[in-house]
Design a protein around this motif. Structure first.
Motif, short mmCIF file in Angstrom:
data_model
loop_
_atom_site.label_atom_id
_atom_site.label_comp_id
_atom_site.label_asym_id
_atom_site.label_seq_id
_atom_site.Cartn_x
_atom_site.Cartn_y
_atom_site.Cartn_z
N GLN A 53 0.95 -1.20 -0.07
CA GLN A 53 0.09 -0.05 0.12
C GLN A 53 0.99 1.35 -0.25
O GLN A 53 2.02 1.40 0.66
N VAL A 54 0.46 2.12 -0.61
CA VAL A 54 1.15 3.40 -0.92
C VAL A 54 0.13 4.56 -0.38
O VAL A 54 -0.79 4.73 -0.64
N GLN A 55 0.84 5.60 0.61
CA GLN A 55 0.06 6.80 0.93
C GLN A 55 0.93 7.97 0.46
O GLN A 55 1.94 7.88 0.40
N LEU A 56 -0.04 8.78 -0.23
CA LEU A 56 0.51 10.22 -0.51
C LEU A 56 -0.23 11.25 -0.06
O LEU A 56 -1.36 11.08 0.45
N VAL A 57 0.60 12.22 0.52
CA VAL A 57 0.45 13.17 1.25
C VAL A 57 0.85 14.33 0.44
O VAL A 57 2.19 14.77 0.23
N GLU A 58 0.02 15.40 0.00
CA GLU A 58 0.53 16.61 -0.76
C GLU A 58 0.41 17.71 0.16
O GLU A 58 -0.37 17.95 1.27
N SER A 59 1.32 18.74 -0.10
CA SER A 59 1.33 20.11 0.66
C SER A 59 1.94 21.05 -0.27
O SER A 59 2.54 20.79 -1.39
N GLY A 60 1.89 22.41 0.36
CA GLY A 60 2.50 23.60 -0.43
C GLY A 60 1.41 24.19 -1.22
O GLY A 60 2.00 25.29 -1.88
N SER B 196 4.79 6.93 0.81
CA SER B 196 5.31 5.84 1.58
C SER B 196 5.64 4.85 0.79
O SER B 196 5.13 4.80 -0.31
N GLY B 197 6.21 3.82 1.00
CA GLY B 197 6.18 2.40 0.25
C GLY B 197 7.84 2.32 -0.06
O GLY B 197 8.31 3.25 -0.70
#
Length: 125
Positions: free
Chosen positions: A1-8, A25-26
């Motif tokens: 499983q991959v988790q993606l977190v955007e910012s900016g 992640s991953g």
């Protein structure tokens, strides 16, 4: 499983710049193709940019203004956005494809297996 977190994301005047970041992640991240998409109110989600190993792809409306990059050592993908226009206003999403995408395949929402929750970009005139 991959988790993606955007910012900016944020609010900026036309002509300004923002740098979006996507933390992934991953352990297999370096082998993934990564993309940025955006969705404005009342519109479908659209392709912005993608990076697949060393190949980069951009939608015509952002060529010369946006740059996608990645740092696989720290599992990060970036979207540098310069000369922003009001029509760039949207929620921007980071996406990951477990496989190598090329050409038009990188433009397709269906290509991507994982998505972040998005970050809002607002460009005022």
């Amino acid at each position: 499983q991959v988790q993606l977190v955007e910012s900016g994301g944020g609010m900026v005047q036309a002509g300004g710049s923002l740098r979006l970041s996507c933390a992934a992640s991953g352990r297999a991240f370096s082998g993934y193709s990564m993309g940025w998409f955006r969705q404005a109110p009342g519109k479908e989600r659209e392709f912005v940019a993608a990076i697949s190993w060393i190949d980069k792809y951009y939608t015509d409306s952002v060529k010369g203004r946006f740059t996608i990059s990645r740092d696989s050592a720290v599992n990060m993908v970036y979207l540098q956005m310069n000369s922003l226009k009001p029509e760039d206003t949207a929620v921007y999403y980071c996406a990951a494809d477990r496989h190598y995408c090329s050409g038009s395949g990188c433009y397709d929402v269906q290509t991507y297996d994982y998505w972040g929750r998005g970050t809002q970009v607002t460009v005022s005139s």
